[in-house]
Scaffold this active site. Structure first.
Site, PDB file in Angstrom:
ATOM      1  N   GLU A 214       1.076  -0.525  -5.156  1.00  0.00           N
ATOM      2  CA  GLU A 214       0.125   0.555  -5.397  1.00  0.00           C
ATOM      3  C   GLU A 214       0.959   1.838  -5.476  1.00  0.00           C
ATOM      4  OE1 GLU A 214      -3.302   3.372  -3.623  1.00  0.00           O
ATOM      5  OE2 GLU A 214      -1.860   2.373  -2.344  1.00  0.00           O
TER       6      GLU A 214
ATOM      7  N   ASP B 259       0.825  -1.206   0.000  1.00  0.00           N
ATOM      8  CA  ASP B 259       0.000   0.000   0.000  1.00  0.00           C
ATOM      9  C   ASP B 259       0.860   1.256   0.000  1.00  0.00           C
ATOM     10  OD1 ASP B 259      -2.649   1.330   0.405  1.00  0.00           O
ATOM     11  OD2 ASP B 259      -1.699   1.968   2.272  1.00  0.00           O
TER      12      ASP B 259
END
Length: 635
Positions: free
Chosen positions: A368, A315
């Protein structure tokens, strides 16, 4: 007098690796471990707290009083406190009470390496044994065949707390419930992988799991570690891979968490310009500290080892890479070369990826990362960061921006769709329609589509058909697979009742068939990251808002012809160039009646004419339904 016996699981080699940032199995040493010493069963505790003056284990076995169970600091300046407490065992609840040598500060912390935690809002750690009898040998032996970059990779993204709830609409389902209901749904829909939004323990539900306090513990909201293992086992038994969201980018400053752990900036960077995230009001790891790197890489490998996980989606990588991320002038300091890249982070991410791929065959890491940082998904020996894939955020933003436009204006914006092909093959891209796109007033994916009800659903079918035929792997957030009309709400179940309506059930059928097409047609996955796997037929028909292209596999016979009509105007005798003679056989049509379409159907077999067109020697005249995508194969 302390009721703690001297004991250690550490060797000198362990300590040297830890200090060098190269110990990738710290979970075997730090934390709470059930052992037997001199014939007496108990628990060995070890915690890293170099600024501590004393460390006590407090828990339900000593009425939470400090001083009774004092750990001993090692002699080797590692900062590790350890000891054996006899006659306590599995299920014991505990924390570390740390008296700092800095200013007399006293903290009471959960164990950073605990394998299980109390159910929130309680915050203590629980002594737990991770022993488990797995029954997924077939998957583990063969997962490389499922997980390689030249295989279909269709991911269903899930937030466990809101996928489905109990009959009262409030009660969480359990890992055991998901092992039945979720597994059945994913298998029926044909997804190849599930991606769980963070399952590591977190205190605050509105964070969706992205503010972690228990990095080594699956959240107790839904059950025990072994029950989570059972969920993964059931997915594997049904040939479904498991990806976990992993958050090495930041962590909350909750009193029981990693922040200010021993009265010092132990895990977080001491400089607030590097150690505090202004967007999320959270702390940022000190990636240049060796022991912190060992903690994080050990954590990544822990989930791959103990939980048989097949991939980690990392993330907020962009926030890690740039020193000036979400910071104004004067709020960040350039690196030693005067640039804005965080050199410690870059080094850490390369080391993390190298450790993952070296130690576990058949897994993938996915970034990401929303910027143009180069070579995110290229090997480290080529100068890349070493990820297996990267989210294609540009494709997602441009595509959704295009689709929200009234069809009358789309002819002026076709470049928003075709632009992605100028950079598609610079990375191993995954196409995401994720949770971030269905919250905070953005509307659901269905809610962004223009027009009346029929047009909204037709646009949605077209969007999904275009997504599944575009190069790259796929990710779809839960609820999107049946056209959830409302924004995602983490506090309630998806609107499963919508499946009683034909348009919504039609979307579910469409996604099921698109997954089947993706998995059955090699041209859609064998060269999904290579320019050799794609060729435009015609991208310049802006006036009609139509474009067509070829997807190529390793064998010419597998090549597919795809044509998309982005308006509601039916196109009769629409001619496109074809590379060779034969017959076009229709494999998929998003306008079919079974999906809720208008059923403007051409013949399933379309002859290819000896008539030059689009710079090719052959061509075919097609009937294009409104707002539709068609897929053909030449036979």
């Amino acid at each position: 007098m302390s009721n703690v016996q001297t004991h250690s699981l550490f060797t000198d080699f362990d300590i040297n690796l830890f200090k060098a940032g190269k110990h990738y199995r710290l979970y075997e040493k730090l934390g709470a471990h059930l052992i037997e010493k001199d014939g007496i069963k108990g628990v060995y505790f070890a915690v890293w707290a170099p600024s501590a003056a004393s460390v006590s284990v407090v828990g339900d076995f000593n009425y939470w009083t400090g001083g009774e169970h004092l750990l001993q600091v090692r002699w080797d300046s590692s900062g590790i406190w350890e000891g054996f407490i006899p006659n306590i065992g599995h299920g014991a609840i505990y924390k570390y009470k740390i008296a700092s040598s800095i200013g007399g500060v006293i903290t009471e912390k959960a164990d950073p390496f605990s394998f299980y935690c109390e159910k929130p809002p309680h915050t203590a750690s629980v002594v737990w044994d991770l022993e488990n009898k797995w029954n997924d040998e077939s998957w583990m032996l063969n997962r490389k065949k499922h997980n390689d970059l030249d295989k279909p990779y269709s991911v269903y993204e899930v937030h466990l707390g809101s996928w489905k709830r109990g009959d009262d609409g409030k009660t969480f389902l359990t890992y055991l419930d998901f092992a039945k209901d979720l597994v059945n749904h994913v298998k029926e829909m044909g997804f190849t992988h599930v991606e769980f939004m963070p399952v590591m323990e977190y205190p605050y539900d509105p964070s969706w799991g992205y503010q972690l306090t228990g990095y080594f513990a699956p959240t107790s909201r839904f059950g025990t570690p072994q029950e989570f293992m059972h969920l993964i086992e059931r997915l594997h038994q049904n040939d479904i891979g498991v990806i976990l969201d992993w958050v090495p980018s930041h962590f909350p400053d909750d009193a029981h968490g990693l922040g200010f752990f021993d009265g010092s900036n132990l895990y977080e960077h001491p400089d607030r310009r590097k150690g505090y995230h202004p967007d999320w009001k959270s702390l940022v790891f000190n990636y240049g500290r060796s022991e912190v790197r060992s903690f994080l890489i050990s954590n990544a490998l822990f989930w791959l080892h103990y939980y048989h996980v097949d991939g980690l989606r990392v993330d907020a990588v962009a926030s890690m890479l740039y020193l000036d991320y979400s910071r104004n002038d004067g709020e960040w300091e350039p690196n030693i070369f005067g640039g804005n890249q965080n050199l410690d982070t870059i080094s850490f991410l390369k080391e993390f990826n190298e450790a993952v791929y070296l130690n576990y065959e058949g897994v993938q890491t996915i970034a990401e990362e929303s910027t143009s940082f180069p070579m995110v998904s290229k090997p480290t020996d080529m100068g890349g960061l070493g990820f297996g894939m990267k989210w294609m955020m540009g494709w997602m933003h441009d595509t959704l921006n295009y689709f929200k436009k009234d069809t009358v204006y789309r002819k002026y914006h076709q470049n928003e769709l075709t632009f992605s092909m100028t950079y598609t093959f610079t990375e191993n891209f995954m196409l995401p329609l994720s949770h971030d796109e269905v919250v905070h007033g953005k509307k659901s994916i269905f809610g962004r589509m223009p027009g009346d009800e029929w047009q909204k659903f037709a646009n949605l079918r077209l969007l999904y058909g275009y997504m599944f035929t575009h190069p790259g792997t796929k990710l779809l957030f839960m609820g999107c697979e049946f056209g959830q009309s409302a924004e995602w709400n983490f506090e309630q179940s998806l609107d499963w009742h919508l499946l009683q309506y034909p348009y919504h059930s039609g979307i579910k059928k469409l996604i099921t068939d698109l997954n089947g097409l993706y998995k059955s047609e090699p041209a859609l996955y064998e060269k999904q990251f290579s320019s050799e796997g794609f060729e435009w037929i015609n991208y310049s028909d802006h006036q009609n808002a139509v474009f067509s292209f070829i997807r190529k596999g390793n064998l010419e016979k597998d090549n597919l012809i795809i044509i998309c009509n982005f308006t509601e105007v039916v196109r009769e005798d629409y001619r496109i160039g074809i590379p060779k003679r034969g017959i076009l056989t229709e494999l998929f049509n998003s306008d079919a009646k079974i999906y809720g379409g208008s059923d403007v159907l051409d013949s399933k077999k379309v002859p290819i004419d000896t008539f030059p067109y689009d710079g090719r020697d052959y061509s075919a005249a097609l009937l294009l339904g409104p707002l539709s995508v068609k897929v053909f194969k030449i036979s």
